[in-house]
Design a protein around this motif. Structure first.
Motif, short mmCIF file in Angstrom:
data_model
loop_
_atom_site.label_atom_id
_atom_site.label_comp_id
_atom_site.label_asym_id
_atom_site.label_seq_id
_atom_site.Cartn_x
_atom_site.Cartn_y
_atom_site.Cartn_z
N ARG A 1 -24.57 16.01 -28.89
CA ARG A 1 -25.71 15.18 -28.89
C ARG A 1 -25.43 13.60 -28.60
O ARG A 1 -26.25 13.12 -28.32
N PHE A 2 -24.20 13.30 -28.53
CA PHE A 2 -23.80 12.02 -28.34
C PHE A 2 -23.21 11.70 -26.91
O PHE A 2 -23.02 10.76 -26.62
N GLN A 3 -23.15 12.63 -26.07
CA GLN A 3 -22.40 12.63 -24.75
C GLN A 3 -23.36 11.25 -24.00
O GLN A 3 -22.45 10.87 -23.20
N ILE A 4 -24.38 11.21 -24.21
CA ILE A 4 -25.00 10.11 -23.12
C ILE A 4 -25.38 8.78 -24.02
O ILE A 4 -25.75 7.87 -23.39
N LEU A 5 -24.54 8.69 -25.00
CA LEU A 5 -24.69 7.61 -25.85
C LEU A 5 -23.78 6.33 -24.88
O LEU A 5 -22.67 6.56 -24.71
N GLN A 6 -24.55 5.26 -24.81
CA GLN A 6 -23.90 4.00 -23.93
C GLN A 6 -23.78 2.91 -24.68
O GLN A 6 -22.87 2.02 -24.51
N ILE B 1 -10.71 2.71 -36.44
CA ILE B 1 -11.49 3.12 -35.37
C ILE B 1 -11.64 4.72 -35.08
O ILE B 1 -10.21 4.98 -35.03
N PRO B 2 -12.68 5.17 -35.60
CA PRO B 2 -12.90 6.73 -35.35
C PRO B 2 -12.42 7.21 -34.14
O PRO B 2 -12.87 6.89 -33.10
N VAL B 3 -11.60 8.41 -33.95
CA VAL B 3 -11.17 9.06 -32.94
C VAL B 3 -12.26 9.78 -32.27
O VAL B 3 -12.10 9.86 -30.98
N TRP B 4 -13.16 10.10 -32.91
CA TRP B 4 -14.39 10.69 -32.06
C TRP B 4 -14.98 9.89 -31.01
O TRP B 4 -15.65 10.36 -30.33
N LEU B 5 -15.07 8.49 -31.29
CA LEU B 5 -15.38 7.60 -30.26
C LEU B 5 -14.77 7.95 -29.06
O LEU B 5 -15.49 7.59 -27.87
N SER B 6 -13.41 8.48 -28.76
CA SER B 6 -13.05 8.72 -27.90
C SER B 6 -13.58 9.90 -26.85
O SER B 6 -13.42 9.86 -25.38
N LYS B 7 -14.20 10.42 -27.48
CA LYS B 7 -15.17 11.54 -26.63
C LYS B 7 -16.44 10.92 -25.88
O LYS B 7 -17.32 11.59 -25.21
N LEU B 8 -16.87 9.69 -26.33
CA LEU B 8 -17.86 8.98 -25.60
C LEU B 8 -17.69 8.54 -24.19
O LEU B 8 -17.51 7.48 -24.17
N LYS B 9 -17.84 9.32 -23.33
CA LYS B 9 -17.47 9.00 -21.86
C LYS B 9 -18.41 8.07 -21.12
O LYS B 9 -17.96 7.50 -20.10
N ASN B 10 -19.45 8.07 -21.74
CA ASN B 10 -20.62 7.28 -21.20
C ASN B 10 -20.56 5.94 -21.90
O ASN B 10 -21.49 5.06 -21.74
N LEU B 11 -19.97 5.54 -23.06
CA LEU B 11 -19.82 4.49 -23.67
C LEU B 11 -19.59 3.11 -22.85
O LEU B 11 -18.80 3.26 -22.28
#
Length: 165
Positions: free
Chosen positions: A6-11, A24-34
């Motif tokens: 659900r967060f894949q498009i998060l910019q 800094i949470p590791v799950w942020l590393s999955k947000l390739k559009n950030l």
């Protein structure tokens, strides 16, 4: 706990001034559009994770005013959006959104103006932490960097000449 699909498009992600006391949470590393990451004015501890340099679209990172330890990771000097111009199709800013504009002056009126992510300067903000070691010479590779803030840390050595690149 986080449904990454659900967060894949998060910019744009900001928890600035939220009094966070985590790493800094590791799950942020999955947000390739950030593209925009603001975690300034918290109590974040631990080192700057090297995986931040692998986020392909990240061009604004503000980790200032925390309790971050360790060295300046050389991987931050490999952020693709700070090394070279994006391909036109990738650079297109499709979304316009309203963001509050805050000043240091306390007012009751917040101004919400339409913004695009491209209106923010490219930035690496690491000031007011406990970062130690050398400023890497690779910092000179960040040709598209507009704003670099490293003050009030525990760096040693000299300021590399490459910083002027």
């Amino acid at each position: 706990m986080v449904d990454f699909d659900r967060f894949q498009i998060l910019q744009f992600f900001s928890l600035a001034g939220s009094d966070l006391t985590v790493q800094i949470p590791v799950w942020l590393s999955k947000l390739k559009n950030l593209e925009f990451l603001a975690l300034d004015f918290n109590q974040i501890t631990g080192p700057i994770p090297s995986w931040l340099g692998n986020l392909p679209r990240l061009s604004y990172i503000d980790l200032a005013h925390n309790r971050i330890l360790g060295e300046f990771p050389k991987q931050l000097c490999r952020l693709p959006r700070l090394l070279y111009e994006p391909i036109a199709s990738q650079a297109e800013d499709q979304y316009e959104f309203a963001l509050p504009i805050f000043c240091n002056i306390i007012t009751t009126n917040q101004i919400f103006r339409p913004q695009k992510l491209s209106s923010f300067p490219t930035m690496v903000g690491l000031s007011n932490n406990n970062i130690s070691g050398y400023i890497p010479v690779e910092i000179g590779q960040l040709h598209l960097l507009c704003w670099l803030s490293l003050g009030y840390n525990n760096f040693s050595g000299v300021i590399p000449n490459q910083i002027s690149n």
